[in-house]
Design a protein around this motif. Structure first.
Motif, PDB file in Angstrom:
ATOM      1  N   VAL A 132       1.438  -6.145   2.585  1.00 27.47           N
ATOM      2  CA  VAL A 132       2.893  -6.131   2.782  1.00 27.47           C
ATOM      3  C   VAL A 132       3.434  -4.784   2.328  1.00 27.47           C
ATOM      4  O   VAL A 132       2.794  -4.070   1.560  1.00 27.47           O
ATOM      5  N   ASP A 133       4.637  -4.454   2.814  1.00 24.61           N
ATOM      6  CA  ASP A 133       5.229  -3.158   2.493  1.00 24.61           C
ATOM      7  C   ASP A 133       6.024  -3.268   1.192  1.00 24.61           C
ATOM      8  O   ASP A 133       7.189  -3.635   1.184  1.00 24.61           O
ATOM      9  N   ILE A 134       5.386  -2.931   0.089  1.00 20.41           N
ATOM     10  CA  ILE A 134       6.013  -3.095  -1.230  1.00 20.41           C
ATOM     11  C   ILE A 134       7.150  -2.093  -1.459  1.00 20.41           C
ATOM     12  O   ILE A 134       8.191  -2.441  -1.995  1.00 20.41           O
ATOM     13  N   ASN A 135       6.958  -0.836  -1.045  1.00 18.32           N
ATOM     14  CA  ASN A 135       7.984   0.167  -1.353  1.00 18.32           C
ATOM     15  C   ASN A 135       8.950   0.416  -0.192  1.00 18.32           C
ATOM     16  O   ASN A 135       9.790   1.307  -0.263  1.00 18.32           O
ATOM     17  N   GLY A 136       8.834  -0.378   0.870  1.00 17.01           N
ATOM     18  CA  GLY A 136       9.814  -0.301   1.952  1.00 17.01           C
ATOM     19  C   GLY A 136       9.800   0.980   2.765  1.00 17.01           C
ATOM     20  O   GLY A 136      10.819   1.382   3.319  1.00 17.01           O
ATOM     21  N   ASP A 137       8.647   1.648   2.860  1.00 17.48           N
ATOM     22  CA  ASP A 137       8.585   2.876   3.657  1.00 17.48           C
ATOM     23  C   ASP A 137       8.043   2.625   5.069  1.00 17.48           C
ATOM     24  O   ASP A 137       7.756   3.557   5.808  1.00 17.48           O
ATOM     25  N   GLY A 138       7.900   1.354   5.413  1.00 15.33           N
ATOM     26  CA  GLY A 138       7.420   1.030   6.760  1.00 15.33           C
ATOM     27  C   GLY A 138       5.910   0.915   6.863  1.00 15.33           C
ATOM     28  O   GLY A 138       5.396   0.516   7.910  1.00 15.33           O
ATOM     29  N   LYS A 139       5.199   1.276   5.817  1.00 16.19           N
ATOM     30  CA  LYS A 139       3.731   1.179   5.843  1.00 16.19           C
ATOM     31  C   LYS A 139       3.281   0.051   4.930  1.00 16.19           C
ATOM     32  O   LYS A 139       3.676  -0.013   3.760  1.00 16.19           O
ATOM     33  N   LYS A 140       2.436  -0.798   5.450  1.00 17.67           N
ATOM     34  CA  LYS A 140       1.958  -1.914   4.635  1.00 17.67           C
ATOM     35  C   LYS A 140       1.040  -1.430   3.521  1.00 17.67           C
ATOM     36  O   LYS A 140       0.133  -0.625   3.756  1.00 17.67           O
ATOM     37  N   ASP A 141       1.297  -1.920   2.327  1.00 11.10           N
ATOM     38  CA  ASP A 141       0.495  -1.580   1.163  1.00 11.10           C
ATOM     39  C   ASP A 141      -0.462  -2.737   0.871  1.00 11.10           C
ATOM     40  O   ASP A 141      -0.401  -3.778   1.521  1.00 11.10           O
ATOM     41  N   ILE A 142      -1.339  -2.526  -0.088  1.00 18.68           N
ATOM     42  CA  ILE A 142      -2.330  -3.559  -0.422  1.00 18.68           C
ATOM     43  C   ILE A 142      -1.995  -4.116  -1.807  1.00 18.68           C
ATOM     44  O   ILE A 142      -1.980  -3.368  -2.780  1.00 18.68           O
ATOM     45  N   TYR A 153      -1.646  -1.000  -4.148  1.00 22.14           N
ATOM     46  CA  TYR A 153      -2.182   0.295  -3.751  1.00 22.14           C
ATOM     47  C   TYR A 153      -1.289   0.826  -2.646  1.00 22.14           C
ATOM     48  O   TYR A 153      -1.129   0.189  -1.603  1.00 22.14           O
ATOM     49  N   GLU A 154      -0.706   2.013  -2.902  1.00 20.66           N
ATOM     50  CA  GLU A 154       0.294   2.542  -1.972  1.00 20.66           C
ATOM     51  C   GLU A 154      -0.377   3.195  -0.772  1.00 20.66           C
ATOM     52  O   GLU A 154      -1.228   4.070  -0.909  1.00 20.66           O
ATOM     53  N   ASN A 155       0.038   2.805   0.398  1.00 20.34           N
ATOM     54  CA  ASN A 155      -0.399   3.393   1.657  1.00 20.34           C
ATOM     55  C   ASN A 155       0.323   4.725   1.825  1.00 20.34           C
ATOM     56  O   ASN A 155       1.557   4.757   1.706  1.00 20.34           O
ATOM     57  N   PRO A 156      -0.301   5.853   2.141  1.00 14.84           N
ATOM     58  CA  PRO A 156      -1.719   6.002   2.452  1.00 14.84           C
ATOM     59  C   PRO A 156      -2.566   6.612   1.337  1.00 14.84           C
ATOM     60  O   PRO A 156      -3.750   6.835   1.538  1.00 14.84           O
ATOM     61  N   LEU A 467      -2.953  -0.762   9.218  1.00 20.94           N
ATOM     62  CA  LEU A 467      -2.489  -0.032   8.029  1.00 20.94           C
ATOM     63  C   LEU A 467      -2.100   1.411   8.331  1.00 20.94           C
ATOM     64  O   LEU A 467      -1.332   2.007   7.592  1.00 20.94           O
ATOM     65  N   ASP A 468      -2.667   2.003   9.374  1.00 18.89           N
ATOM     66  CA  ASP A 468      -2.362   3.416   9.642  1.00 18.89           C
ATOM     67  C   ASP A 468      -1.515   3.600  10.894  1.00 18.89           C
ATOM     68  O   ASP A 468      -1.301   4.726  11.332  1.00 18.89           O
ATOM     69  N   GLY A 469      -1.033   2.513  11.471  1.00 21.35           N
ATOM     70  CA  GLY A 469      -0.106   2.617  12.599  1.00 21.35           C
ATOM     71  C   GLY A 469      -0.713   3.149  13.877  1.00 21.35           C
ATOM     72  O   GLY A 469       0.009   3.663  14.738  1.00 21.35           O
ATOM     73  N   ASP A 470      -2.026   3.043  14.034  1.00 20.39           N
ATOM     74  CA  ASP A 470      -2.639   3.527  15.275  1.00 20.39           C
ATOM     75  C   ASP A 470      -2.758   2.422  16.324  1.00 20.39           C
ATOM     76  O   ASP A 470      -3.382   2.613  17.370  1.00 20.39           O
ATOM     77  N   GLY A 471      -2.177   1.264  16.028  1.00 23.22           N
ATOM     78  CA  GLY A 471      -2.217   0.156  16.990  1.00 23.22           C
ATOM     79  C   GLY A 471      -3.448  -0.706  16.864  1.00 23.22           C
ATOM     80  O   GLY A 471      -3.556  -1.732  17.531  1.00 23.22           O
ATOM     81  N   TRP A 489     -11.567   0.434   8.440  1.00 24.12           N
ATOM     82  CA  TRP A 489     -10.680   1.062   9.416  1.00 24.12           C
ATOM     83  C   TRP A 489     -11.214   0.806  10.811  1.00 24.12           C
ATOM     84  O   TRP A 489     -12.358   1.158  11.117  1.00 24.12           O
ATOM     85  N   ASN A 490     -10.379   0.220  11.640  1.00 29.41           N
ATOM     86  CA  ASN A 490     -10.756  -0.098  13.010  1.00 29.41           C
ATOM     87  C   ASN A 490     -10.722   1.183  13.843  1.00 29.41           C
ATOM     88  O   ASN A 490      -9.660   1.787  14.033  1.00 29.41           O
ATOM     89  N   GLU A 491     -11.878   1.624  14.290  1.00 31.30           N
ATOM     90  CA  GLU A 491     -11.954   2.858  15.085  1.00 31.30           C
ATOM     91  C   GLU A 491     -12.025   2.582  16.578  1.00 31.30           C
ATOM     92  O   GLU A 491     -12.293   3.486  17.372  1.00 31.30           O
ATOM     93  N   GLY A 492     -11.803   1.341  16.946  1.00 28.03           N
ATOM     94  CA  GLY A 492     -11.764   1.016  18.363  1.00 28.03           C
ATOM     95  C   GLY A 492     -13.145   0.865  18.955  1.00 28.03           C
ATOM     96  O   GLY A 492     -14.168   1.073  18.288  1.00 28.03           O
ATOM     97  N   VAL A 493     -13.155   0.490  20.200  1.00 19.04           N
ATOM     98  CA  VAL A 493     -14.424   0.303  20.906  1.00 19.04           C
ATOM     99  C   VAL A 493     -14.890   1.664  21.394  1.00 19.04           C
ATOM    100  O   VAL A 493     -14.160   2.353  22.097  1.00 19.04           O
TER     101      VAL A 493
END
Ligand code: CA
Ligand code: CA
Ligand code: CA
Ligand code: CA
Length: 495
Positions: A132-142, A153-156, A467-471, A489-493
């Motif tokens: 969830v985004d703890i600090n409200g910067d739009g990036k989900k934290d852990i 743990y603050e993203n990124p 977590l990194d907004g790459d979809g 980290w999901n690097e795609g197919v």
């Protein structure tokens, strides 16, 4: 069929402190230690071996990943990024792509690749993880629940901050996020005083509010108590227009080990209403069910009418759906569970609902309680059929302890993500870790498997989010015996 194996070789690494079964190697020798304590000489190491490297901050070293078959070596670089007190360093593996075994049953299924990053290894027990985004910067934290502290743990940067330490009765066991007081900032509800077999007393619920700045201390407010508090989530099951805190203890009050926890009272599932002033007023609980036993987990899901929220439970009785119908809570038995051992661990323990691109839903569980089976239930074929169809899709595991569903490859079907806490054996394909499963038919009865973490995390909980907004949806797992937090980290197919 031939299995693929992946090994990492580390070169030029100097000064790794040794621990575990590592005698026979001098300190100057390039080497790595395994999380299991297994040392691999002269740089021959598995990808999941990185643990407790000392005094290596800023050092880079070369990794060569060898795939077999074919005999192909890929050069990669890893750098020790950070150092945490006391003397526990984080190792960021820059490009260590996990090449897991392709499943023997469905060799042609294509899976995304995952890059592993360990961000902490100093947990006592990683009981729960929340993205969830703890600090409200739009990036989900852990957010991680440890025995006597809660950290994020603050993203990124993944900088670790303490939310609370020692303020609750140990152990902390579960967490849920919601803007409880409506001030625009996320708050956290926490279940603590975890004593799984004390069915008479204990089990605390409380919530935490951040201070003015994100680094200011958090304030704790009580919610209630119930023995064996174990799983909590926010959902609007009462149809109030805002969520309630749903509390599901593990055991019923006064139940005993002697009677396999089915004596005493059944488990009481309650929805705690957020009061007008949650810092002062009492949270009134509404009991929504009290006739199931040993409920290990639950999940709120949209009700069939599209308006309400149902609750799916995983208990000794298998899978049940609780629905608010005409003002009354109705329980419907929809999944049999593993009933092979009626006097011992039975039924189901973890549970999530997923969906396929054709709109069909499925329910995924671990069975029996703390069990050895990954099970998928598919929707009834006939409207008159009450029970969902049960499919065992994996039995090569011990103590499954995490289930998630997410569309990892963007094709519309939600994949199944399973965390395994213990090794069934030391053999490949039977170790603890993280496994993903891709549906290979149109209903969810057939699945192909890929192991993305083999041995390195004794998974107590896992979660998935981009977590990194790459979809692409990434995965985070937290460990019990391994005490670590890893991002996949999901690097795609790979084309
Ligand atoms: Ca954030
Ligand atoms: Ca708030
Ligand atoms: Ca998919
Ligand atoms: Ca991503």
């Amino acid at each position: 069929m031939e299995r693929r194996r992946s090994t990492l070789f580390a070169r030029g690494v100097k000064g790794f402190a040794s621990y575990g079964r590592d005698s026979g190697f001098s300190d100057s020798e390039p080497r790595l230690c395994g999380t299991s304590g297994k040392l691999v000489k002269a740089g021959a190491a598995r990808y999941d071996i990185f643990d407790r490297p000392l005094n290596l901050v800023g050092q880079s070293f070369c990794l060569a990943r060898q795939e077999w078959p074919p005999h192909q070596t890929i050069q990669e670089t890893a750098t020790v990024m950070n150092r945490l007190p006391p003397l526990i360093a984080m190792l960021v593996v820059a490009v260590a792509t996990v090449t897991a075994r392709t499943d023997d049953k469905q060799p042609d299924a294509v899976f995304p690749s995952f890059r592993v990053q360990e961000i902490a290894n100093d947990l006592k027990v990683g009981y729960a993880v929340l993205l969830v985004d703890i600090n409200g910067d739009g990036k989900k934290d852990i957010v991680v629940v440890d025995t006597n502290r809660i950290v994020w743990y603050e993203n990124p940067s993944w900088k670790c901050r303490t939310i609370i330490q020692g303020m609750t009765k140990p152990d902390n066991v579960c967490i849920a996020a919601y803007d409880i007081d409506g001030d625009g900032h996320l708050d956290l509800a926490v279940g603590a005083d975890w004593k799984p077999f004390n069915t008479k007393e204990g089990g605390t619920l409380q919530w935490l509010k951040r201070g003015k700045s994100i680094d200011a201390p958090w304030t704790m407010y009580p919610i209630g108590e119930e023995p064996t508090v174990h799983r909590i989530r926010f959902a609007d099951v009462l149809g109030e227009g805002k969520s309630q805190l749903i509390n599901v203890p593990l055991m019923g009050r006064e139940s005993t080990a002697k009677a396999n926890w089915v004596d005493g009272r059944p488990v009481r599932i309650q929805a705690f209403k957020i009061p007008k002033d949650p810092t002062k007023d009492k949270w009134e609980p509404v009991t929504i069910n009290e006739d199931l036993h040993v409920i290990h987990n639950f999940i709120p899901v949209p009700a069939a009418d599209g308006k309400h929220t149902d609750v799916l439970t995983a208990s000794y009785e298998g899978v049940n759906r609780l629905s608010l119908t005409d003002g009354k809570w109705v329980r419907q038995h929809i999944g049999e569970g593993n009933q092979a051992n009626p006097k011992g661990n039975r039924g189901a323990s973890e549970i999530k609902q997923g969906k396929l691109k054709n709109g069909k839903k499925y329910i995924a569980t671990i069975e029996p309680w703390h069990g050895n089976q990954v099970v998928v239930y598919t929707e009834p074929k006939e409207p008159s059929q009450k029970m969902w169809d049960r499919h065992v899709i994996d039995e090569q595991l011990k103590w499954g302890h995490g289930v998630w569903t997410a569309d990892l490859d963007g094709d519309g079907d939600e994949a199944l993500i399973i965390g395994v806490r213990d090794n069934l054996s030391d053999k490949a394909g039977e170790k603890r870790g993280v496994r993903i499963y891709k549906c290979t038919d149109s209903i969810g009865a057939k699945w192909a498997r890929k192991i993305i973490e083999e041995g390195g995390v004794a998974v107590e909980d896992l979660a998935a989010a981009d977590l990194d907004g790459d979809g692409k949806i990434d995965i985070v797992a937290v460990g019990r015996a391994t005490g670590n937090v890893r991002i996949y980290w999901n690097e795609g197919v790979k084309k």
